[in-house]
Design a protein around this motif. Sequence first.
Motif, short mmCIF file in Angstrom:
data_model
loop_
_atom_site.label_atom_id
_atom_site.label_comp_id
_atom_site.label_asym_id
_atom_site.label_seq_id
_atom_site.Cartn_x
_atom_site.Cartn_y
_atom_site.Cartn_z
N ILE A 1 -12.98 8.43 -8.19
CA ILE A 1 -11.80 9.12 -7.71
C ILE A 1 -10.34 9.06 -8.49
CG2 ILE A 1 -10.33 9.95 -5.97
CD1 ILE A 1 -12.94 9.49 -4.13
N ILE A 2 -10.00 7.75 -8.56
CA ILE A 2 -8.83 7.34 -9.02
C ILE A 2 -8.78 7.78 -10.47
CG2 ILE A 2 -7.34 5.62 -10.04
CD1 ILE A 2 -8.19 4.09 -7.31
N ASP B 1 2.10 18.99 -10.27
CA ASP B 1 2.72 20.05 -11.14
C ASP B 1 4.46 19.79 -11.05
OD1 ASP B 1 0.54 21.50 -11.68
OD2 ASP B 1 0.51 22.45 -9.83
N GLY B 2 4.87 18.43 -11.10
CA GLY B 2 6.24 18.13 -11.20
C GLY B 2 6.86 18.15 -9.65
N LYS B 3 6.06 18.32 -8.61
CA LYS B 3 6.65 18.61 -7.23
C LYS B 3 6.29 17.18 -6.56
CE LYS B 3 6.55 21.16 -2.93
NZ LYS B 3 6.05 22.34 -2.47
N PRO B 4 7.12 16.80 -6.07
CA PRO B 4 6.75 15.50 -5.05
C PRO B 4 6.14 15.81 -3.88
CG PRO B 4 9.18 15.27 -5.65
CD PRO B 4 8.64 16.74 -5.90
N VAL B 5 4.76 15.20 -3.58
CA VAL B 5 3.90 15.68 -2.58
C VAL B 5 3.33 14.61 -1.75
CG1 VAL B 5 3.37 17.72 -3.71
CG2 VAL B 5 1.78 15.97 -4.19
N ALA B 6 3.54 13.46 -2.06
CA ALA B 6 3.04 12.26 -1.54
C ALA B 6 3.65 10.95 -1.61
CB ALA B 6 1.44 12.09 -1.71
N PHE B 7 3.80 10.03 -0.77
CA PHE B 7 4.60 8.93 -1.11
C PHE B 7 3.71 7.61 -0.33
CE2 PHE B 7 5.94 9.91 2.95
CZ PHE B 7 6.12 8.49 3.78
N MET B 8 4.05 6.48 -0.91
CA MET B 8 3.21 5.39 -0.10
C MET B 8 4.69 4.28 -0.27
SD MET B 8 0.01 3.26 -1.11
CE MET B 8 -0.25 1.52 -0.55
N GLY C 1 2.49 9.29 3.48
CA GLY C 1 2.37 10.60 3.70
C GLY C 1 2.07 11.56 2.73
N VAL C 2 1.35 12.68 2.90
CA VAL C 2 1.03 13.78 2.01
C VAL C 2 1.40 14.99 2.66
CG1 VAL C 2 -0.97 15.02 0.94
CG2 VAL C 2 -0.91 12.59 1.14
N LEU D 1 -4.74 11.47 -4.32
CA LEU D 1 -3.41 10.70 -4.52
C LEU D 1 -3.05 9.52 -3.70
CD1 LEU D 1 -1.33 14.19 -4.14
CD2 LEU D 1 -1.90 12.98 -6.15
N ALA D 2 -3.81 9.49 -2.32
CA ALA D 2 -3.77 8.27 -1.72
C ALA D 2 -4.33 7.21 -2.36
CB ALA D 2 -4.15 8.64 -0.43
N PHE D 3 -5.55 7.35 -2.90
CA PHE D 3 -6.41 6.10 -3.49
C PHE D 3 -5.65 5.83 -4.97
CE2 PHE D 3 -10.41 8.20 -1.28
CZ PHE D 3 -10.29 7.01 -0.60
N MET D 4 -5.18 6.74 -5.39
CA MET D 4 -4.30 6.37 -6.81
C MET D 4 -3.02 5.36 -6.28
SD MET D 4 -4.55 9.88 -8.77
CE MET D 4 -3.63 9.53 -10.29
N MET D 5 -2.14 5.65 -5.46
CA MET D 5 -1.08 5.24 -5.10
C MET D 5 -1.56 3.72 -4.61
SD MET D 5 1.74 7.78 -3.20
CE MET D 5 0.57 8.43 -2.13
N ILE D 6 -2.58 3.56 -3.75
CA ILE D 6 -2.97 2.46 -3.31
C ILE D 6 -3.33 1.42 -4.11
CG2 ILE D 6 -4.85 1.27 -1.88
CD1 ILE D 6 -4.76 3.76 0.19
N GLU D 7 -4.06 1.95 -5.49
CA GLU D 7 -4.63 1.15 -6.24
C GLU D 7 -3.69 0.53 -7.27
OE1 GLU D 7 -7.23 -0.78 -9.48
OE2 GLU D 7 -7.13 -0.29 -7.12
N TYR D 8 -2.42 1.52 -7.57
CA TYR D 8 -1.43 1.11 -8.34
C TYR D 8 -0.68 -0.31 -7.70
CZ TYR D 8 -2.55 5.20 -11.15
OH TYR D 8 -3.23 6.25 -11.88
N ILE D 9 -0.51 0.28 -6.38
CA ILE D 9 0.39 -0.87 -5.62
C ILE D 9 -0.37 -2.26 -5.40
CG2 ILE D 9 1.60 -1.39 -3.35
CD1 ILE D 9 2.41 1.62 -3.28
N ARG D 10 -1.75 -2.05 -5.36
CA ARG D 10 -2.57 -3.24 -4.99
C ARG D 10 -2.48 -4.18 -6.35
NH1 ARG D 10 -7.06 -5.36 -6.78
NH2 ARG D 10 -7.70 -3.67 -8.45
N LEU D 11 -2.74 -3.37 -7.68
CA LEU D 11 -2.40 -4.23 -8.84
C LEU D 11 -1.27 -4.74 -8.85
CD1 LEU D 11 -4.12 -1.79 -11.23
CD2 LEU D 11 -5.17 -3.95 -10.56
N ALA D 12 -0.25 -4.16 -8.70
CA ALA D 12 1.25 -4.77 -8.79
C ALA D 12 1.40 -6.15 -7.73
CB ALA D 12 2.06 -3.79 -8.36
N SER D 13 0.76 -5.79 -6.64
CA SER D 13 0.87 -6.60 -5.51
C SER D 13 0.18 -8.11 -5.81
CB SER D 13 0.33 -6.41 -4.21
OG SER D 13 0.90 -5.13 -3.81
N VAL D 14 -0.68 -7.90 -6.51
CA VAL D 14 -1.71 -9.20 -7.07
C VAL D 14 -1.13 -9.76 -8.19
CG1 VAL D 14 -3.87 -10.00 -7.76
CG2 VAL D 14 -3.86 -8.26 -5.86
#
Length: 383
Positions: free
Chosen positions: A193-194, A264-271, A314-315, A328-341
């Motif tokens: 999915i990511i 499409d350039g519009k902020p729609v989700a955050f983590m 939120g989305v 979008l949630a899985f993508m944000m979680i994965e990128y932050i997971r990698l940075a955290s580790v």
Amino acid sequence: MADVIIRKIDSKRDRKAFVELPFRLYADDPNWVAPLKSEALGLITPEKNGWYSHARAQLFLAEQYGRAVGRISAHIDTLALTLDPSLGFGPGVGQWGLMDAEREEVFTALLAAAEQWLREQGMTRALGPISQSIWEEPGLLIDGYDHPPTVMMGHAKPEYRGWIERAGYAPVKTLYTYELDITQKFPPIVQRIIQSGERNPRIHVREVDKSKFEEEAAIILHILNDAWSDNWGFVPLTPPEIKDVGVKLKPIVFNDLIRIAELDGKPVAFMITLPDLNEPLKPLKGSLLPFGWAKLLLWLRRPQVRTMRVPLMGVVKELQSSRMASQLAFMMIEYIRLASVTRYGASRGEIGWILEDNQGMRSIAETIQSRVNKTYQIYERGI
């Protein structure tokens, strides 16, 4: 209950006694994390807490032979009074929280005083514990006493549950936190999915820019107010609160741990992810003196932690319940997971709190193989 006095308090000296009581009651609890006393005092001092711009509170102390043996706060959020009752608050609903007591009869007397104050203010129903804003520490810990809470989550004595329920309160909402091993890759389906999202030119997931703190905060707040507006217990954050939150959280905000997803350039989700500040705070035992401040400043330069906490995600509504929202949630979680580790040495993540009926977030948490580690309960009763 001989010689126990319940009294209203509002002086600086009494507020100090209010803050210091838990330090004695939890002295032998290895999983309690002492807050910084200055921060705890700020939360109950109207001129230092933006929440009081739309709320009022009355603090109570129980004393026996001149010594504090219990405490409670009764409070009313005027914004919460305007909400749809189906979302938890609404007209006539007051709250109580910041509750601690040596024994049940002291708690019962404190609760009666809090309820009486709420009735005098025209309230007909009480929710608790909520300490004090819904954005601070909502709910009573009822499962997960065996490990410390993460930053901005509460702890409690196991016996409190029985005290509250015997006082006639019934559960109204359950909140969960989930934990997971972030050193492990997510299941193959999540990885696919990511990868699909990364191939989609419409999607861009970026780090926040801390140098533009106010601008980025405004973007996140806009998404939050849209995404959470139908959630139980949601009370919009006001400008004074946002200012306070910014001051408190800015030291533990790091660009790579907070992501904004754009479509499409519009902020729609955050983590938002925070390094667990409770880890360096625990050995300080509530004080920055004599050398605690130096240790904390050193840690803040580049925190190395075991745990990262996700307090908010939120989305926007228009995407909720869609495949895109999960992607979008899985993508944000994965990128932050990698940075955290890789950058902060973290091995454990905690997500929450999550409402029991938020099936979307619970499904995401379970799909990445996390499990419930703490359960909190909010109670209600007609008064």
